[in-house]
Design a protein around this motif. Structure first.
Motif, mmCIF file in Angstrom:
data_model
loop_
_atom_site.group_PDB
_atom_site.id
_atom_site.type_symbol
_atom_site.label_atom_id
_atom_site.label_comp_id
_atom_site.label_asym_id
_atom_site.label_seq_id
_atom_site.Cartn_x
_atom_site.Cartn_y
_atom_site.Cartn_z
ATOM 1 N N SER A 40 -22.404 -32.107 46.755
ATOM 2 C CA SER A 40 -22.325 -30.891 45.942
ATOM 3 C C SER A 40 -23.413 -30.876 44.866
ATOM 4 C CB SER A 40 -20.928 -30.709 45.336
ATOM 5 O OG SER A 40 -20.606 -31.756 44.468
ATOM 6 N N LEU A 41 -23.758 -32.035 44.324
ATOM 7 C CA LEU A 41 -24.865 -32.085 43.361
ATOM 8 C C LEU A 41 -26.178 -31.704 44.020
ATOM 9 C CD1 LEU A 41 -24.127 -35.274 41.236
ATOM 10 C CD2 LEU A 41 -24.384 -32.946 40.386
ATOM 11 N N VAL A 42 -26.429 -32.239 45.210
ATOM 12 C CA VAL A 42 -27.662 -31.919 45.928
ATOM 13 C C VAL A 42 -27.718 -30.422 46.238
ATOM 14 C CG1 VAL A 42 -28.881 -32.237 48.131
ATOM 15 C CG2 VAL A 42 -28.049 -34.225 46.849
ATOM 16 N N SER A 43 -26.618 -29.853 46.684
ATOM 17 C CA SER A 43 -26.585 -28.411 46.963
ATOM 18 C C SER A 43 -26.849 -27.606 45.700
ATOM 19 C CB SER A 43 -25.236 -28.010 47.558
ATOM 20 O OG SER A 43 -25.080 -28.580 48.827
ATOM 21 N N HIS A 44 -26.247 -28.020 44.595
ATOM 22 C CA HIS A 44 -26.430 -27.322 43.319
ATOM 23 C C HIS A 44 -27.885 -27.401 42.855
ATOM 24 C CE1 HIS A 44 -25.370 -25.644 39.464
ATOM 25 N NE2 HIS A 44 -25.916 -26.689 38.852
ATOM 26 N N ILE A 45 -28.487 -28.587 42.928
ATOM 27 C CA ILE A 45 -29.888 -28.752 42.530
ATOM 28 C C ILE A 45 -30.785 -27.915 43.440
ATOM 29 C CG2 ILE A 45 -31.812 -30.393 42.413
ATOM 30 C CD1 ILE A 45 -29.659 -32.525 41.622
ATOM 31 N N HIS A 46 -30.530 -27.974 44.726
ATOM 32 C CA HIS A 46 -31.325 -27.213 45.694
ATOM 33 C C HIS A 46 -31.253 -25.722 45.393
ATOM 34 C CE1 HIS A 46 -32.392 -25.418 49.594
ATOM 35 N NE2 HIS A 46 -33.190 -26.466 49.697
ATOM 36 N N GLU A 47 -30.061 -25.228 45.128
ATOM 37 C CA GLU A 47 -29.876 -23.803 44.822
ATOM 38 C C GLU A 47 -30.621 -23.426 43.538
ATOM 39 O OE1 GLU A 47 -26.313 -20.854 43.368
ATOM 40 O OE2 GLU A 47 -25.807 -22.476 44.756
ATOM 41 N N ARG A 48 -30.506 -24.244 42.506
ATOM 42 C CA ARG A 48 -31.176 -23.944 41.233
ATOM 43 C C ARG A 48 -32.693 -23.992 41.399
ATOM 44 N NH1 ARG A 48 -28.459 -26.167 36.332
ATOM 45 N NH2 ARG A 48 -30.202 -25.125 35.282
ATOM 46 N N LEU A 49 -33.187 -24.956 42.173
ATOM 47 C CA LEU A 49 -34.635 -25.032 42.408
ATOM 48 C C LEU A 49 -35.119 -23.832 43.224
ATOM 49 C CD1 LEU A 49 -35.117 -28.841 43.110
ATOM 50 C CD2 LEU A 49 -35.864 -27.574 41.089
ATOM 51 N N SER A 50 -34.306 -23.382 44.156
ATOM 52 C CA SER A 50 -34.657 -22.216 44.977
ATOM 53 C C SER A 50 -34.846 -20.971 44.125
ATOM 54 C CB SER A 50 -33.574 -21.942 46.022
ATOM 55 O OG SER A 50 -33.487 -23.001 46.929
ATOM 56 N N ASN A 51 -34.136 -20.908 43.009
ATOM 57 C CA ASN A 51 -34.241 -19.747 42.124
ATOM 58 C C ASN A 51 -35.492 -19.766 41.258
ATOM 59 O OD1 ASN A 51 -31.810 -18.648 43.014
ATOM 60 N ND2 ASN A 51 -30.619 -19.790 41.511
ATOM 61 N N ILE A 52 -36.103 -20.928 41.067
ATOM 62 C CA ILE A 52 -37.264 -20.994 40.184
ATOM 63 C C ILE A 52 -38.543 -21.456 40.869
ATOM 64 C CG2 ILE A 52 -35.897 -21.324 38.080
ATOM 65 C CD1 ILE A 52 -36.521 -24.320 38.223
ATOM 66 N N CYS A 53 -38.447 -21.947 42.101
ATOM 67 C CA CYS A 53 -39.614 -22.501 42.793
ATOM 68 C C CYS A 53 -39.711 -21.952 44.204
ATOM 69 C CB CYS A 53 -39.517 -24.022 42.890
ATOM 70 S SG CYS A 53 -39.190 -24.845 41.342
ATOM 71 N N THR A 54 -40.918 -21.994 44.748
ATOM 72 C CA THR A 54 -41.100 -21.618 46.154
ATOM 73 C C THR A 54 -40.956 -22.872 47.024
ATOM 74 O OG1 THR A 54 -43.486 -21.938 45.992
ATOM 75 C CG2 THR A 54 -42.643 -19.715 45.620
ATOM 76 N N GLY A 55 -40.659 -22.698 48.275
ATOM 77 C CA GLY A 55 -40.588 -23.807 49.225
ATOM 78 C C GLY A 55 -39.236 -24.476 49.320
ATOM 79 N N PHE A 56 -38.193 -23.855 48.777
ATOM 80 C CA PHE A 56 -36.871 -24.469 48.815
ATOM 81 C C PHE A 56 -35.844 -23.641 49.587
ATOM 82 C CE2 PHE A 56 -37.021 -28.202 46.282
ATOM 83 C CZ PHE A 56 -38.183 -28.039 45.550
ATOM 84 N N ARG A 57 -36.237 -22.664 50.289
ATOM 85 C CA ARG A 57 -35.282 -21.806 51.023
ATOM 86 C C ARG A 57 -34.794 -22.471 52.272
ATOM 87 N NH1 ARG A 57 -34.025 -18.699 47.214
ATOM 88 N NH2 ARG A 57 -35.669 -17.516 46.267
#
Length: 176
Positions: free
Chosen positions: A159-176
C-alpha cells in the motif's frame, strides 16, 4: 518533470530499504541500499565509521560516496539513503531529475522495527527516549530536503508503494 532517480529518506525503521526495493520492482528500475554502498566503499559499516572517524567525517564520506554513485548512474534507480543522510544535492540533468521522498514515521511504528525495544539492563540508557529525540531532531531536516512526504503509519509495503506511485504520477511524467 521526468524522474530518473527516487531517493528515499527517513529515520531508522521507516522502511526505506524495503519500500525502495518494492518500488523499484514495480517501476522496473534498479534498487540500491545507500548504507550497503557506503559500507562497501569504506570497508566497514557506517556505525564503525562513526566510531572510528567521528560523526562529521562519517557523514561527509557518505555524502561524497552517494553523490558520486548517483551522478555515475545511467539508468533510473531507487536509492534508500542511510538514516543519517537527510538529503543529497544532485544536479538536475537535461532529461530528468532526482526526486526525494521522505518516509515519515512515528516513534510508535519505527521503534519496534529497529529492535531497540528489546529488554535491557535497568539503569542504563533509555533507548526509546534517545530514539524519540533523534526523530524530533531529524524530522525537519528530512522534510526540508523532500519533494514528497509520505506518512508511513501502519501501512504495509504494497500500500505504501501504491501510494508513492500514485503521488509521483500526479507530479512527474513516466509513472503511469
Amino acid at each position: 518533470m521526468t524522474v530518473c532517480a527516487i531517493l528515499l529518506v527517513g529515520p531508522p525503521g521507516s522502511g526505506k530499504t524495503t519500500v525502495g526495493a518494492a518500488l523499484a520492482e514495480r517501476l522496473g528500475w534498479a534498487s540500491f541500499d545507500g548504507e550497503e554502498l557506503c559500507a562497501r566503499e569504506a570497508g566497514l559499516p557506517i556505525s564503525d565509521m562513526v566510531l572510528e572517524w567521528g560523526d562529521d567525517a562519517a557523514l561527509e564520506f557518505q555524502l561524497v560516496t552517494l553523490e558520486r554513485f548517483c551522478t555515475r548512474r545511467t539508468e533510473s534507480f531507487v536509492l534508500a539513503l542511510p538514516s543519517g543522510v537527510t538529503g543529497l544535492k544532485l544536479p538536475q540533468q537535461k532529461q530528468c531529475a532526482p526526486i526525494s521522498v521522505f518516509l515519515d514515521v512515528s516513534l510508535a511504528v519505527a521503534f519496534p522495527r529497529t529492535g531497540l525495544n528489546a529488554p535491557r539492563p535497568v539503569g542504563l540508557v533509555a533507548p526509546r527516549a534517545l530514539f524519540g529525540a533523534l526523530l524530533h531532531e531529524r524530522r525537519p531536516l528530512y522534510a526540508e530536503h523532500a519533494d514528497l512526504i509520505v506518512e508511513v503509519g501502519d501501512h504495509d509495503v504494497n500500500s505504501l508503494v501504491s501510494h508513492i506511485h500514485e503521488r509521483l504520477s500526479n507530479i512527474c511524467t513516466g509513472f503511469r
